[in-house]
Structure formats: structure tokens, C-alpha cells
Write an enzyme that holds these catalytic residues in place. Sequence first.
Site, mmCIF file in Angstrom:
data_model
loop_
_atom_site.group_PDB
_atom_site.id
_atom_site.type_symbol
_atom_site.label_atom_id
_atom_site.label_comp_id
_atom_site.label_asym_id
_atom_site.label_seq_id
_atom_site.Cartn_x
_atom_site.Cartn_y
_atom_site.Cartn_z
ATOM 1 N N LYS A 51 3.030 -6.941 -0.673
ATOM 2 C CA LYS A 51 4.166 -6.349 0.060
ATOM 3 C C LYS A 51 4.654 -7.321 1.146
ATOM 4 O O LYS A 51 5.857 -7.474 1.357
ATOM 5 C CB LYS A 51 3.762 -5.008 0.677
ATOM 6 C CG LYS A 51 3.463 -3.936 -0.369
ATOM 7 C CD LYS A 51 4.662 -3.635 -1.242
ATOM 8 C CE LYS A 51 4.360 -2.693 -2.368
ATOM 9 N NZ LYS A 51 5.428 -2.602 -3.373
ATOM 10 N N SER A 83 5.545 -1.197 2.610
ATOM 11 C CA SER A 83 4.524 -0.227 3.007
ATOM 12 C C SER A 83 4.099 -0.448 4.447
ATOM 13 O O SER A 83 4.106 -1.583 4.938
ATOM 14 C CB SER A 83 3.316 -0.412 2.077
ATOM 15 O OG SER A 83 2.192 0.249 2.590
ATOM 16 N N TYR A 123 -3.126 -6.102 -2.747
ATOM 17 C CA TYR A 123 -1.954 -5.220 -2.860
ATOM 18 C C TYR A 123 -1.092 -5.325 -1.603
ATOM 19 O O TYR A 123 0.125 -5.544 -1.666
ATOM 20 C CB TYR A 123 -2.386 -3.762 -3.075
ATOM 21 C CG TYR A 123 -1.257 -2.788 -2.835
ATOM 22 C CD1 TYR A 123 -0.222 -2.662 -3.753
ATOM 23 C CD2 TYR A 123 -1.189 -2.016 -1.666
ATOM 24 C CE1 TYR A 123 0.849 -1.789 -3.516
ATOM 25 C CE2 TYR A 123 -0.140 -1.151 -1.424
ATOM 26 C CZ TYR A 123 0.879 -1.039 -2.357
ATOM 27 O OH TYR A 123 1.939 -0.190 -2.118
HETATM 28 P P1 NAD Z 1 4.114 4.674 -9.420
HETATM 29 O O1 NAD Z 1 3.001 3.890 -10.015
HETATM 30 O O2 NAD Z 1 4.145 6.133 -9.622
HETATM 31 O O3 NAD Z 1 5.513 4.082 -9.925
HETATM 32 C C1 NAD Z 1 5.690 2.722 -10.258
HETATM 33 C C2 NAD Z 1 6.367 2.664 -11.609
HETATM 34 O O4 NAD Z 1 6.557 1.274 -11.948
HETATM 35 C C3 NAD Z 1 5.536 3.287 -12.726
HETATM 36 O O5 NAD Z 1 6.344 4.170 -13.476
HETATM 37 C C4 NAD Z 1 5.086 2.096 -13.570
HETATM 38 O O6 NAD Z 1 4.989 2.431 -14.952
HETATM 39 C C5 NAD Z 1 6.191 1.095 -13.300
HETATM 40 N N1 NAD Z 1 5.771 -0.312 -13.431
HETATM 41 C C6 NAD Z 1 4.693 -0.921 -12.881
HETATM 42 N N2 NAD Z 1 4.659 -2.213 -13.247
HETATM 43 C C7 NAD Z 1 5.749 -2.429 -14.033
HETATM 44 C C8 NAD Z 1 6.261 -3.565 -14.709
HETATM 45 N N3 NAD Z 1 5.622 -4.746 -14.693
HETATM 46 N N4 NAD Z 1 7.416 -3.443 -15.399
HETATM 47 C C9 NAD Z 1 8.061 -2.256 -15.470
HETATM 48 N N5 NAD Z 1 7.617 -1.131 -14.860
HETATM 49 C C10 NAD Z 1 6.472 -1.229 -14.131
HETATM 50 O O7 NAD Z 1 4.144 4.298 -7.865
HETATM 51 P P2 NAD Z 1 4.919 4.996 -6.669
HETATM 52 O O8 NAD Z 1 3.941 5.751 -5.843
HETATM 53 O O9 NAD Z 1 6.131 5.655 -7.177
HETATM 54 O O10 NAD Z 1 5.304 3.712 -5.821
HETATM 55 C C11 NAD Z 1 6.548 3.062 -5.979
HETATM 56 C C12 NAD Z 1 6.597 1.852 -5.065
HETATM 57 O O11 NAD Z 1 6.363 2.254 -3.724
HETATM 58 C C13 NAD Z 1 5.564 0.780 -5.382
HETATM 59 O O12 NAD Z 1 6.167 -0.481 -5.190
HETATM 60 C C14 NAD Z 1 4.502 1.025 -4.341
HETATM 61 O O13 NAD Z 1 3.774 -0.142 -4.067
HETATM 62 C C15 NAD Z 1 5.334 1.452 -3.156
HETATM 63 N N6 NAD Z 1 4.583 2.270 -2.176
HETATM 64 C C16 NAD Z 1 3.970 3.416 -2.596
HETATM 65 C C17 NAD Z 1 3.244 4.157 -1.676
HETATM 66 C C18 NAD Z 1 2.525 5.411 -2.124
HETATM 67 O O14 NAD Z 1 1.647 5.872 -1.382
HETATM 68 N N7 NAD Z 1 2.860 5.998 -3.263
HETATM 69 C C19 NAD Z 1 3.160 3.758 -0.327
HETATM 70 C C20 NAD Z 1 3.839 2.608 0.062
HETATM 71 C C21 NAD Z 1 4.555 1.862 -0.878
HETATM 72 N N1 UFG Z 2 -8.949 10.510 2.248
HETATM 73 C C1 UFG Z 2 -10.075 11.308 2.229
HETATM 74 N N2 UFG Z 2 -10.599 11.657 1.033
HETATM 75 C C2 UFG Z 2 -10.047 11.274 -0.154
HETATM 76 C C3 UFG Z 2 -8.874 10.469 -0.132
HETATM 77 C C4 UFG Z 2 -8.368 10.095 1.101
HETATM 78 O O1 UFG Z 2 -10.601 11.658 3.273
HETATM 79 O O2 UFG Z 2 -10.586 11.619 -1.224
HETATM 80 C C5 UFG Z 2 -8.387 10.140 3.534
HETATM 81 C C6 UFG Z 2 -8.357 8.645 3.766
HETATM 82 O O3 UFG Z 2 -9.578 8.195 4.296
HETATM 83 C C7 UFG Z 2 -7.180 8.513 4.735
HETATM 84 C C8 UFG Z 2 -6.256 9.639 4.326
HETATM 85 O O4 UFG Z 2 -7.037 10.553 3.573
HETATM 86 O O5 UFG Z 2 -7.645 8.766 6.015
HETATM 87 C C9 UFG Z 2 -5.082 9.173 3.484
HETATM 88 O O6 UFG Z 2 -5.606 8.412 2.390
HETATM 89 P P1 UFG Z 2 -4.695 7.975 1.160
HETATM 90 O O7 UFG Z 2 -5.593 7.232 0.208
HETATM 91 O O8 UFG Z 2 -3.944 9.135 0.633
HETATM 92 O O9 UFG Z 2 -3.640 7.026 1.818
HETATM 93 P P2 UFG Z 2 -3.863 5.657 2.620
HETATM 94 O O10 UFG Z 2 -3.235 5.851 3.951
HETATM 95 O O11 UFG Z 2 -5.241 5.193 2.598
HETATM 96 O O12 UFG Z 2 -3.063 4.625 1.685
HETATM 97 C C10 UFG Z 2 -1.688 4.798 1.386
HETATM 98 C C11 UFG Z 2 -1.371 4.245 0.007
HETATM 99 C C12 UFG Z 2 -1.665 2.785 -0.057
HETATM 100 C C13 UFG Z 2 -0.936 2.064 1.028
HETATM 101 C C14 UFG Z 2 -1.218 2.715 2.357
HETATM 102 C C15 UFG Z 2 -0.365 2.152 3.423
HETATM 103 O O13 UFG Z 2 -2.177 4.904 -0.956
HETATM 104 O O14 UFG Z 2 -1.185 2.295 -1.293
HETATM 105 O O15 UFG Z 2 -0.941 4.101 2.317
HETATM 106 O O16 UFG Z 2 0.974 2.230 2.976
HETATM 107 F F1 UFG Z 2 -1.323 0.760 1.080
#
Ligand code: NAD
Ligand code: UFG
Length: 339
Positions: free
Chosen positions: A154, A125, A150
Site C-alpha cells: 500500500k 489503508s 501487504y
Molecule cells: P476482496 O478480496 O473482497 O476484493 C478484492 C477483489 O479483487 C476480489 O474480488 C479478487 O478476486 C480480486 N482480485 C485480486 N487479485 C486480482 C487480480 N490479480 N486480478 C483481478 N482481480 C483480482 O477485498 P476487499 O476487502 O474488497 O478490499 C478491496 C481493496 O481494499 C484491496 O485493495 C484491499 O487491500 C483494500 N483494503 C481493504 C481493507 C479491508 O479491511 N477489507 C482495509 C484497507 C484496505
Molecule cells: N480481533 C480479535 N479476534 C479475532 C479477530 C480480530 O480480537 O478473531 C481483534 C484484533 O486483534 C483487532 C480487531 O479485532 O484488535 C480488528 O481486527 P481485524 O483483523 O478485523 O482488523 P485489523 O485492524 O487487524 O486489520 C485491518 C485489515 C488489514 C489492514 C488493517 C489496517 O484486515 O488488512 O486493518 O488497514 F491492514
Amino acid sequence: MKNILVTGGAGYIGSHVIVRLHEEGYNAIILDDFSNSNKSVLKGLHKITGKDFRVYEGDILDISLFEKIFHENQIEGVIHFAAKKAVGESVDNPLLYYKNNVTGLITLLESMTENKIKNLVFSSSCTVYGQPDSLPVTEDSPIRPANSPYGNTKQIGEEMIEDTVKSGAFLRSIALRYFNPIGAHPSGEIGELPLGIPNNLVPFITQTAAGLRDSLTVFGQDYNTQDGTCIRDYIHVMDLADAHVQCLKYLENINNPNHFDFMNIGTGTGSTVLDAISSFENQSGKKLNYQLGPRRPGDVEKIYAQVDKSVELLNWRTQFTLDDAMRDAWNWQKKLSSI
Ligand code: NAD
Ligand code: UFG
């Protein structure tokens, strides 16, 4: 047909990657415990691809499950999504996050190296950069102390993989540092399914427009940006999914048996929260009920990616715009809410 194990393959990003893997001729196998996903995603995947994917339901902490999967299938590579991802929850319950995300990765690495599975794509991330000193942020920017457990999982995850590679294990791995994934498959058959009240901006926007939430609060109006709201690099989940498949192909073509690298996956463009709202309003034709509120603790002011490295090495580039992502997110929400 090459078998690729996708941990967390029923989740938001994983499910879109399953579709792209299928389109590119790979056979995707899902491992998921459905702790943050719903089995209905399998129906959506079937509607899009016409295929029923093999699913192992279980926990990445269970090494015997990996052993079983690696013995029952000849796996060419692993894309590792399974992790917990809620920043606030990780502050309240850090050990849950270290156990799931760090111990889960250790379990995977042990089993992969034991079974000589060569290629690993790891979900990292942009949170590893914190608030960078200069923008766009490049891969040379320093890693900042994580501001949540969290985020720390990473950083630790990247280090563990790098150390495993350095130790001489036959492992080739890339950590993809995602910026902000949004949107859904254009068919509206799969998308993001947040449990409870969404933390992230786009699901909150679409749920507000669908009448599930009263109004959206924009967190902060006095940041040093053009309109006072935070800047992020929002990437369509389909583009992100494609980056994973290109990354896998890149790993397959590396001759060196040991390799570790990391790269940004974003669009290279920053948008403010108000830009995102305006794009949503244009695409949905709906006026969003929102108000400007105080800052959310822990938010970085602005971040967007320099993507030269991933564009060059993966021969990949984004195809979708912010407007496309908002259109598809709304399309998905309308299907979910039967609007
Ligand atoms: P998500 O929660 O939708 O998907 C993760 C999946 O992993 C889920 O289906 C959950 O059931 C499964 N899971 C969690 N723990 C488990 C375990 N112990 N064993 C088996 N399955 C398990 O999340 P996502 O948004 O698809 O994110 C996927 C990856 O990308 C994650 O590693 C997350 O940290 C990373 N990531 C996500 C974002 C974002 O904004 N969505 C940003 C940066 C990084
Ligand atoms: N925001 C609002 N109102 C809301 C939700 C979000 O104004 O109700 C704003 C936040 O303040 C931020 C922007 O929208 O400025 C994006 O917020 P998100 O929560 O969608 O995303 P972030 O950038 O805060 O976080 C995301 C992932 C985290 C990860 C991070 C960096 O959700 O898991 O990117 O990878 F750690």
C-alpha cells in the site's frame, strides 16, 4: 452515462461501490479474476440494482486485458480494488503480494497513462500509519515502516502513483486510506465472503454466532485502553462505498490535469473489541461465545481517524453507526447460513 472501471469489483468493498455508482448514474464495469470472490455476487448486484453489469474476467497483471477494456469502452475513471489483502499470507508469501499488488498497479498505471484515462481512486489503508504517536490520526502523521509485505504494497502503491503524477502524466488520483470496513448492504444481498477461517473480527463474530466457529478469541486484554482490548475505527461498508463515489466526483472537478492526494476514510470514533462484541450482541439478540486471549502479533494497540479532510474535500460524511453495521453484518450472515 460515464463508464467507470472497477478492478476487484466482485470483492467485498468493490461490490458495494458498484451499487453506489449505479445509484449515482454511473455505468460500472467490473474487472475481476474471482480469485477472492464468488460469481454469486453478480446475482446479488442484479437483485439490488436490476442490472447485469459488464464483467471482464481476468488478471490485472495482463496488460492486454486493460487495452481491450479501454478500447471497447470509453472509460472516464478507474477505482482500483484488485489486490491480495491477507496480512499473514503476505508474510509467508511476500512475492505473491508484491507481484499482484505492485506489479498489478504498474500494469494499470501503464495502461491508464497510455490510453489517457484521467481519474484513479486507489484503495490504501490506515496500516500505512502503523501505531501513530497521537490520536486521532491525521494525514500529516508520519508513514511508519510497514509491518507486513501487504502493508508495504500500500505504501509503495501510493508512492508509485504520486511519482507517476509528478512525472507529468495526465493523471488525477486520490489514495483513500480506509480504516476498518465492516457490515453489508442492508438488503443482505451482498456482503463479505471470506474464504476459509476469517482473519477479521466481524466475520469471525458472525460465523461464531451462526455456529460455524466454536468461539471467538479476543486478542489481548492488557492494552492501554478503557477495557484492555484494541481500538479500531469501524466504518460501515456503505459509507466507505459512498466515499469512493464522492471521491470520483471530486477528481472529475479538479481542473489541474495532474493531481495526487491521500485521505483518511473512517468514522472518527474508536471502538474496542469488547464494544464491537457488545454492539453485535445487542443487534443480533444473541450471546456470543468468546474468551479473552493473548495478543495477536503485529496488532496496533489503538487507531482511529481524523476525517476532517475527507469530510471537507469530498463533501461526505458517514450515515451509519457501529450498531447499523453489526445489524447488517448479521443479516448477511443469516442469509448465507439460511438461519
Ligand atoms: P476482496 O478480496 O473482497 O476484493 C478484492 C477483489 O479483487 C476480489 O474480488 C479478487 O478476486 C480480486 N482480485 C485480486 N487479485 C486480482 C487480480 N490479480 N486480478 C483481478 N482481480 C483480482 O477485498 P476487499 O476487502 O474488497 O478490499 C478491496 C481493496 O481494499 C484491496 O485493495 C484491499 O487491500 C483494500 N483494503 C481493504 C481493507 C479491508 O479491511 N477489507 C482495509 C484497507 C484496505
Ligand atoms: N480481533 C480479535 N479476534 C479475532 C479477530 C480480530 O480480537 O478473531 C481483534 C484484533 O486483534 C483487532 C480487531 O479485532 O484488535 C480488528 O481486527 P481485524 O483483523 O478485523 O482488523 P485489523 O485492524 O487487524 O486489520 C485491518 C485489515 C488489514 C489492514 C488493517 C489496517 O484486515 O488488512 O486493518 O488497514 F491492514
